[in-house]
Enzyme design. Structure first.
Site, PDB file in Angstrom:
ATOM      1  N   HIS A 179       8.154  -5.805  10.609  1.00 23.07           N
ATOM      2  CA  HIS A 179       8.534  -4.670   9.775  1.00 23.07           C
ATOM      3  C   HIS A 179       9.616  -3.821  10.442  1.00 23.07           C
ATOM      4  O   HIS A 179      10.634  -3.481   9.817  1.00 23.07           O
ATOM      5  CB  HIS A 179       7.305  -3.825   9.468  1.00 23.07           C
ATOM      6  CG  HIS A 179       7.504  -2.839   8.364  1.00 23.07           C
ATOM      7  ND1 HIS A 179       7.975  -1.562   8.575  1.00 23.07           N
ATOM      8  CD2 HIS A 179       7.298  -2.935   7.025  1.00 23.07           C
ATOM      9  CE1 HIS A 179       8.048  -0.917   7.428  1.00 23.07           C
ATOM     10  NE2 HIS A 179       7.637  -1.722   6.461  1.00 23.07           N
TER      11      HIS A 179
ATOM     12  N   ASP B 289       7.568   3.192  13.398  1.00 19.99           N
ATOM     13  CA  ASP B 289       7.329   1.889  12.769  1.00 19.99           C
ATOM     14  C   ASP B 289       6.610   0.975  13.755  1.00 19.99           C
ATOM     15  O   ASP B 289       5.980   1.440  14.700  1.00 19.99           O
ATOM     16  CB  ASP B 289       8.672   1.276  12.344  1.00 19.99           C
ATOM     17  CG  ASP B 289       8.556   0.459  11.072  1.00 19.99           C
ATOM     18  OD1 ASP B 289       8.031  -0.665  11.146  1.00 19.99           O
ATOM     19  OD2 ASP B 289       8.982   0.953  10.018  1.00 19.99           O
TER      20      ASP B 289
ATOM     21  N   ASP C   2      12.342  11.988  -4.612  1.00 21.97           N
ATOM     22  CA  ASP C   2      13.631  12.678  -4.530  1.00 21.97           C
ATOM     23  C   ASP C   2      14.815  11.792  -4.883  1.00 21.97           C
ATOM     24  O   ASP C   2      15.739  12.227  -5.560  1.00 21.97           O
ATOM     25  CB  ASP C   2      13.841  13.229  -3.118  1.00 21.97           C
ATOM     26  CG  ASP C   2      12.865  14.337  -2.783  1.00 21.97           C
ATOM     27  OD1 ASP C   2      12.798  15.308  -3.557  1.00 21.97           O
ATOM     28  OD2 ASP C   2      12.148  14.230  -1.777  1.00 21.97           O
TER      29      ASP C   2
ATOM     30  N   SER D 249       9.300   0.689   1.483  1.00 24.79           N
ATOM     31  CA  SER D 249       9.661   0.636   2.910  1.00 24.79           C
ATOM     32  C   SER D 249      11.140   0.366   3.102  1.00 24.79           C
ATOM     33  O   SER D 249      11.797   0.948   3.966  1.00 24.79           O
ATOM     34  CB  SER D 249       8.882  -0.484   3.611  1.00 24.79           C
ATOM     35  OG  SER D 249       7.659  -0.044   4.121  1.00 24.79           O
TER      36      SER D 249
ATOM     37  N   VAL E  22      10.281  16.753   3.030  1.00 31.20           N
ATOM     38  CA  VAL E  22      10.525  15.337   3.317  1.00 31.20           C
ATOM     39  C   VAL E  22      11.241  14.697   2.128  1.00 31.20           C
ATOM     40  O   VAL E  22      10.881  14.931   0.983  1.00 31.20           O
ATOM     41  CB  VAL E  22       9.202  14.606   3.595  1.00 31.20           C
ATOM     42  CG1 VAL E  22       9.429  13.111   3.794  1.00 31.20           C
ATOM     43  CG2 VAL E  22       8.515  15.200   4.820  1.00 31.20           C
TER      44      VAL E  22
END
Length: 529
Positions: free
Chosen positions: A315, A286, A446, A470, A423
């Site tokens: 962030h 990040d 997912d 995010s 992932v």
């Protein structure tokens, strides 16, 4: 299953039902002790021998490759109470297949194990399926073929040729960017040597010890088209992958105007004083983090920068606060976990804040070396063959990768690394469990988690309300951390609360995240055991 009924079934209740419905299983709970095969991996159609106990009679249970689409049943040629011989299925060119026992009603029994699948040899040079462009920065749209979907959630993915897509969250490198369209990123095998390529020159070189790679940033020679330099690199035997040094963007929206503090209540995630995820190591790729923010005081945070032009820290501070925050309107989910922050987001010449693939590669190698359990990716972009290979190697080392599904809306193409096999891709919902209008849709999604109008920390000690996938991703990251090393993260898919269309769907995936039992509010556990 829809509504408020949970998908998970309490083990005691399940056991009692099995005793009544399947008498042959009442005396011994099925358990797979080992899978035996010859060689270091298994080809499709080969025989494997399952050893264990309590398998019962053939027909009471079947052997299923539960990690593959459709959960195909394996053919069996021999079956006793302690051994089964089954014929394997092919994976997707590598990785592993998860095997478990299932009854006729679809219920899973006992444990589950995995076998590695042999990598299929490519018919051509690695990564050379896309045409090399003759002009720098060329990035044409390529539509996915019919039926193209993300593959199993927790099996590693073997490398295959890359296709470049123009996706939300990543724009083509333009003329205003530093070394626009000319930077190449290359992965090389550690134990191979070769003459220097003639069409490009090395600018930077890094050793990725923990991923067993060299990483180079290269520039095409004077007057050499970018595509020609890439084509030469991909033909070389020592090169694992080569691509443009793409930039990924953070998947966060502007601050929201409707302040609602609902996330932990919606999930039933109870503040248990840090019991959940205690001392688990979490990796964060990040921006940097404001470790002096009031809600992060006392948190265990280790950080390292992998960019020479580090951008703001808003962030990364927001994601860190959701994970480790103490106090404030919404306490952190796993406040006693350890957070290892890899700052990769730099400031481009045009003022954009984006992460170069080369910086991400060095960050992933560092995090693997620190033995993190799970890595949070709240950024995304186009499919890049180098990033694909890096993430694949991380997954091979039993590190779980969680990524934001994207902020492009309904009609946007998949965002990577979320759409990569192996992932966990996370979409965002609001206080009513409704999908966020700005979130991506796709078969690669997912799980769903809160990501709309969340209170988040900002650098400098301030806070704001914000939306985006995010901010949904760290809820799943925290759940993986809370599971610990001994439990398979695939249980999060089984335990999810089904939303929308029955079963897996492109909006919510398997459904709304349910916290592990250690973190679930007592009232929720009592109502839905």
């Amino acid at each position: 299953m829809r509504g408020l009924a949970p998908r998970a079934v309490h083990w005691r209740l399940l056991t009692s039902l099995l005793v009544l419905a399947v008498p042959s299983l009442a005396f011994s709970s099925p358990y797979i002790e080992s899978i035996k095969y010859s060689g270091s991996c298994v080809t499709g159609g080969a025989a494997i021998d399952l050893k264990g106990k309590g398998f019962g009679k053939q027909g009471d249970l079947v052997v299923v490759a539960r990690s593959l689409p459709g959960k195909p049943t394996l053919s069996t040629t021999a079956w006793t109470d302690t051994s089964i011989r089954a014929l394997t299925v092919s994976g997707t060119g590598g990785g592993s297949v998860t095997v478990a026992l299932r009854d006729a009603n679809g219920a899973w029994h006992g444990n589950q194990v995995k076998y590695p699948v042999c990598v299929k040899k490519a018919s051509g040079p690695p990564g050379n399926s896309k045409k090399a462009s003759g002009s720098p920065g060329d990035s044409k749209n390529v539509k996915a073929g019919p039926g193209e979907t993300k593959k199993p959630v927790f099996s590693a993915l073997a490398g295959h040729p890359s296709t470049r897509r123009q996706l939300t969250g990543l724009r083509p490198i333009g003329p205003g960017d530093l070394l626009a369209g000319e930077e190449l990123v290359v992965l090389l095998r550690r134990r191979s040597t070769s003459a220097e390529p003639s069409l490009s020159t090395q600018r930077d070189r890094y050793i990725l010890n923990h991923l067993d790679l060299f990483l180079e940033v290269r520039l095409p020679g004077p007057g050499v088209p970018t595509g020609a330099a890439l084509q030469e690199l991909r033909m070389r035997p020592e090169v694992v992958a080569a691509d443009l040094n793409d930039r990924l963007e953070l998947l966060a929206d502007q601050a929201a105007s409707d302040p609602r503090r609902y996330a932990t209540r919606l999930l039933g995630w109870e503040d248990r004083g840090g019991e959940c995820g205690n001392r688990t190591r979490i990796g964060l790729v990040d921006t940097g983090v404001d470790k002096g923010h009031p809600i992060l005081r006392g948190a265990t945070i280790r950080d390292r920068s992998f960019t020479s032009s580090e951008s703001g820290r808003d962030h990364g501070t927001a994601i860190s606060g959701l994970l480790l925050g103490r106090g404030g309107p919404m306490p952190g989910l796993v406040p006693k976990a350890e957070l290892w922050v890899a700052a990769v987001v730099g400031l481009e010449r045009g003022g954009e804040t984006r992460a170069q693939v080369a910086a991400i590669g060095r960050a992933l190698d560092w995090l693997v070396g620190k033995k993190v359990r799970v890595i949070n990716f709240s950024m995304g972009g186009a499919r890049n063959s180098v990033l694909h290979e890096l993430v694949r190697r991380v997954l091979e080392r039993d590190v779980v990768v969680v990524a934001a599904a994207g902020n492009g809306g309904r009609s946007t193409s998949p965002v990577y690394p979320a759409a990569q096999e192996g992932v966990l891709a996370v979409s965002a919902v609001d206080t009513r469990s409704k999908p966020w209008r700005g979130g991506n849709r796709g078969t690669y999604v997912d799980l769903a988690a809160p990501g709309v109008d969340l209170w988040v920390a900002r650098a400098g000690g301030s806070s704001a309300f914000a939306s985006g996938t995010s901010f949904a991703a760290p809820f799943v990251t925290a759940a993986v951390a809370a599971l610990g090393e001994s439990q398979d993260p695939e249980r999060l898919l089984d335990d999810a609360l089904d939303l929308g269309a029955p079963g897996h769907d492109p909006v919510f995936g398997h459904g709304l995240l349910r916290p592990p039992a250690e973190c679930l509010a007592r009232s929720i556990r009592a109502a839905h055991p």
